[in-house]
Scaffold this active site. Structure first.
Site, PDB file in Angstrom:
ATOM      1  N   THR A 186       0.903  -1.254  -0.108  1.00 46.18           N
ATOM      2  CA  THR A 186       0.047   0.029   0.137  1.00 46.18           C
ATOM      3  C   THR A 186       1.078   0.943  -0.004  1.00 46.18           C
ATOM      4  O   THR A 186       1.935   1.198   0.421  1.00 46.18           O
ATOM      5  CB  THR A 186      -0.762   0.063   1.155  1.00 46.18           C
ATOM      6  OG1 THR A 186      -1.899  -1.098   1.182  1.00 46.18           O
ATOM      7  CG2 THR A 186      -1.640   1.316   1.308  1.00 46.18           C
ATOM      8  N   ARG A 214     -14.745  -6.507  -0.394  1.00 40.99           N
ATOM      9  CA  ARG A 214     -14.007  -6.175   0.938  1.00 40.99           C
ATOM     10  C   ARG A 214     -13.403  -5.000   0.732  1.00 40.99           C
ATOM     11  O   ARG A 214     -12.753  -4.213  -0.116  1.00 40.99           O
ATOM     12  CB  ARG A 214     -12.956  -7.378   1.047  1.00 40.99           C
ATOM     13  CG  ARG A 214     -12.013  -6.871   2.272  1.00 40.99           C
ATOM     14  CD  ARG A 214     -10.660  -6.103   2.236  1.00 40.99           C
ATOM     15  NE  ARG A 214      -9.795  -5.977   3.334  1.00 40.99           N
ATOM     16  CZ  ARG A 214      -8.750  -5.267   3.356  1.00 40.99           C
ATOM     17  NH1 ARG A 214      -8.218  -4.803   2.287  1.00 40.99           N
ATOM     18  NH2 ARG A 214      -8.025  -5.430   4.454  1.00 40.99           N
ATOM     19  N   ILE A 215     -13.508  -3.828   1.973  1.00 40.91           N
ATOM     20  CA  ILE A 215     -13.042  -2.724   2.033  1.00 40.91           C
ATOM     21  C   ILE A 215     -12.019  -2.798   3.221  1.00 40.91           C
ATOM     22  O   ILE A 215     -12.334  -3.211   3.974  1.00 40.91           O
ATOM     23  CB  ILE A 215     -14.056  -1.650   2.304  1.00 40.91           C
ATOM     24  CG1 ILE A 215     -14.952  -1.723   1.157  1.00 40.91           C
ATOM     25  CG2 ILE A 215     -13.685  -0.376   2.509  1.00 40.91           C
ATOM     26  CD1 ILE A 215     -16.148  -0.711   1.064  1.00 40.91           C
ATOM     27  N   GLY A 216     -10.896  -2.065   3.282  1.00 41.01           N
ATOM     28  CA  GLY A 216      -9.856  -2.280   3.960  1.00 41.01           C
ATOM     29  C   GLY A 216      -9.735  -0.713   4.895  1.00 41.01           C
ATOM     30  O   GLY A 216     -10.623  -0.142   4.810  1.00 41.01           O
ATOM     31  N   THR A 236      -0.325   1.784   7.134  1.00 43.01           N
ATOM     32  CA  THR A 236      -0.274   0.612   6.163  1.00 43.01           C
ATOM     33  C   THR A 236      -0.025  -0.625   6.811  1.00 43.01           C
ATOM     34  O   THR A 236       0.456  -0.488   8.325  1.00 43.01           O
ATOM     35  CB  THR A 236       1.000   0.759   5.408  1.00 43.01           C
ATOM     36  OG1 THR A 236       1.109  -0.437   4.478  1.00 43.01           O
ATOM     37  CG2 THR A 236       2.182   0.878   5.942  1.00 43.01           C
ATOM     38  N   LYS A 238      -1.978  -4.385   8.361  1.00 39.62           N
ATOM     39  CA  LYS A 238      -2.949  -5.406   8.066  1.00 39.62           C
ATOM     40  C   LYS A 238      -4.421  -4.574   8.248  1.00 39.62           C
ATOM     41  O   LYS A 238      -4.714  -3.930   9.585  1.00 39.62           O
ATOM     42  CB  LYS A 238      -3.250  -6.454   9.258  1.00 39.62           C
ATOM     43  CG  LYS A 238      -1.796  -7.463   9.045  1.00 39.62           C
ATOM     44  CD  LYS A 238      -1.561  -8.492  10.069  1.00 39.62           C
ATOM     45  CE  LYS A 238      -0.582  -9.256   9.817  1.00 39.62           C
ATOM     46  NZ  LYS A 238      -0.352 -10.389  10.790  1.00 39.62           N
ATOM     47  N   GLY A 239      -5.063  -4.467   7.197  1.00 40.26           N
ATOM     48  CA  GLY A 239      -6.298  -3.378   7.170  1.00 40.26           C
ATOM     49  C   GLY A 239      -7.259  -3.785   8.378  1.00 40.26           C
ATOM     50  O   GLY A 239      -7.665  -2.450   9.000  1.00 40.26           O
TER      51      GLY A 239
END
Length: 320
Positions: A186, A214-216, A236, A238-239
Site C-alpha cells: 500500500t 472487501r473494504i480495508g 499501512t 493489516k487493514g
C-alpha cells in the site's frame, strides 16, 4: 520548523534476505517520489497538492500495491481504494474502482465536487466518467505478477497481507516469504507545507485473494488516513487491525489529549495500541516534525524536512 514530507510503500514481514531485484526498484521508486514531493514543497506547492502528486506517482509504479500494481480479488479482478484529507478535515474517499488510473485523484474530486465524502463501486465509477478522469480497461491492472500471486494465495487457501509468505493448507504459522513479494505495499504520503498546512493521502489495491467487495483501512477516515490541525497520518499493514485500532486518528488524539509530541504519540499507538506485526505509519506535524514507526519486520519508507534531513529505509534504524 518549515515543510516536511514522508511516504511509505507498505509494511509487513519483509525479510532481510529480500533479493536486490525485489528491493532496488521499490527503493528507487521511493527516492523518485520523495524527490518529486520535495521539489514541489520547495516551490511552495500546497500540502494537499503535494500528497496527491506523490501518491499519483506511486500509483503509476507497478512495484507497489496501488493503481497499476494493484493485487487481485478471489475472482481475479481489481478493486482499488484511496483516501485524501487535509488539516481542515476536508476529505474524500473511494472504494471498488476497476478502471480509474489514479484513484487518489478521484478521491480528491469527491472531496471537492460532491456533498459527500465516500463513493464506492459503480457509483464511484460513474462519477469518474462524469468528471472525465483517465480510465482504462480493467485488464490494464491485471499483471502477470499479480496473477501468479493470486494463484499462490488460492492454492494456499488464504488471503495474503503485506509481504508475508503464502502458506500451504496444512501450515498454521506465518513466516516471512523468501522474496518478500506476496503482496506489494500500500502507498501513502503525508506533508506539511511552509505555511503549516497539513495533508494525507493513501492508496491501495487491498489484499491478495480478498473477497469481492472487501473494504480495508485505506479509505476509512481515522483508520488508514487522517489529518487535522495537529498532524497528518497515513497507515499501512493489516487493514482489519488498523480499522479496529482507529490507528491514524489515535495518533492525533494522543497528541491532543496527552499533550505529547508527534513522535511520542505515534510510537505509543504503534507499540502499545496495535498488536505486534500489524501496522506501520508515516506522519508529520504542523510544526514540521516527521516520524515513521512500525511494529512489523519492515516498512518501505522515505522522508525529508526543510532543514536538510532525509531518510530512505526498509528495516529498523537508529532513528526509529
Amino acid at each position: 520548523m518549515g515543510w516536511a514530507i514522508a511516504l511509505h510503500g507498505g509494511a509487513g514481514d519483509i525479510p532481510l534476505s529480500l533479493p536486490p531485484e525485489r528491493r532496488l526498484p521499490r527503493e528507487a521508486g521511493l527516492r523518485h517520489c520523495l524527490h518529486i514531493g520535495v521539489e514541489a514543497l520547495k516551490a511552495n506547492t500546497p500540502a494537499l497538492d503535494v500528497v496527491e502528486l506523490v501518491v499519483r506517482e506511486l500509483e503509476n509504479i507497478p512495484h507497489f500495491n496501488a493503481g497499476k500494481g494493484s493485487v487481485l480479488t478471489t475472482q481475479g479482478t481489481v478493486e482499488m481504494e484511496a483516501c485524501i484529507m487535509d488539516g481542515t478535515k476536508r476529505c474524500g474517499a473511494v472504494s471498488g474502482l476497476t478502471t480509474v488510473v489514479n484513484p487518489i485523484s478521484l478521491a480528491r474530486l469527491i472531496m471537492e465536487k460532491t456533498p459527500h465524502i465516500y463513493l464506492a463501486f459503480e457509483g464511484a465509477e460513474a462519477f469518474a466518467r462524469e468528471q472525465g478522469v483517465e480510465t482504462v480497461d480493467s485488464s490494464h491492472f491485471i499483471t502477470p505478477e499479480n496473477v501468479e500471486r493470486l494463484k499462490q494465495a488460492t492454492e494456499a487457501n488464504r488471503v495474503q497481507i503485506d509481504y508475508t509468505q503464502p502458506l500451504h493448507k496444512d501450515e498454521k504459522k506465518e513466516t516471512p516469504e523468501a522474496d518478500g513479494d506476496s503482496k506489494l505495499g500500500t502507498v501513502g504520503c503525508v506533508a506539511v507545507d511552509s505555511l503549516g498546512n497539513l495533508a494525507s493521502a493513501t492508496s491501495t489495491g487491498g489484499l491478495v485473494n480478498k473477497m469481492v467487495g472487501r473494504i480495508g483501512d485505506t479509505p476509512i477516515i481515522g483508520a488508514g488516513t487522517y489529518a487535522n490541525s495537529l498532524c497528518a497520518v497515513s497507515a499501512t499493514g493489516k487493514g482489519e487491525a488498523i480499522i479496529r485500532g482507529t490507528v491514524a486518528r489515535d495518533v492525533a488524539a494522543v497528541m491532543e489529549f496527552k499533550c505529547v509530541s508527534l513522535k511520542d504519540a505515534a510510537a505509543y499507538v504503534v507499540e502499545e495500541g496495535t498488536p505486534k506485526g500489524n501496522v506501520g505509519l508515516v506522519a508529520v506535524s504542523a510544526t514540521g516534525e516527521v516520524t515513521m514507526p512500525f511494529n512489523t519486520t519492515g516498512m518501505f519508507r522515505a522522508c525529508a524536512t526543510e532543514d536538510g534531513y532525509s531518510e530512505i529505509g526498509i528495516w529498523p534504524s537508529v532513528q526509529n
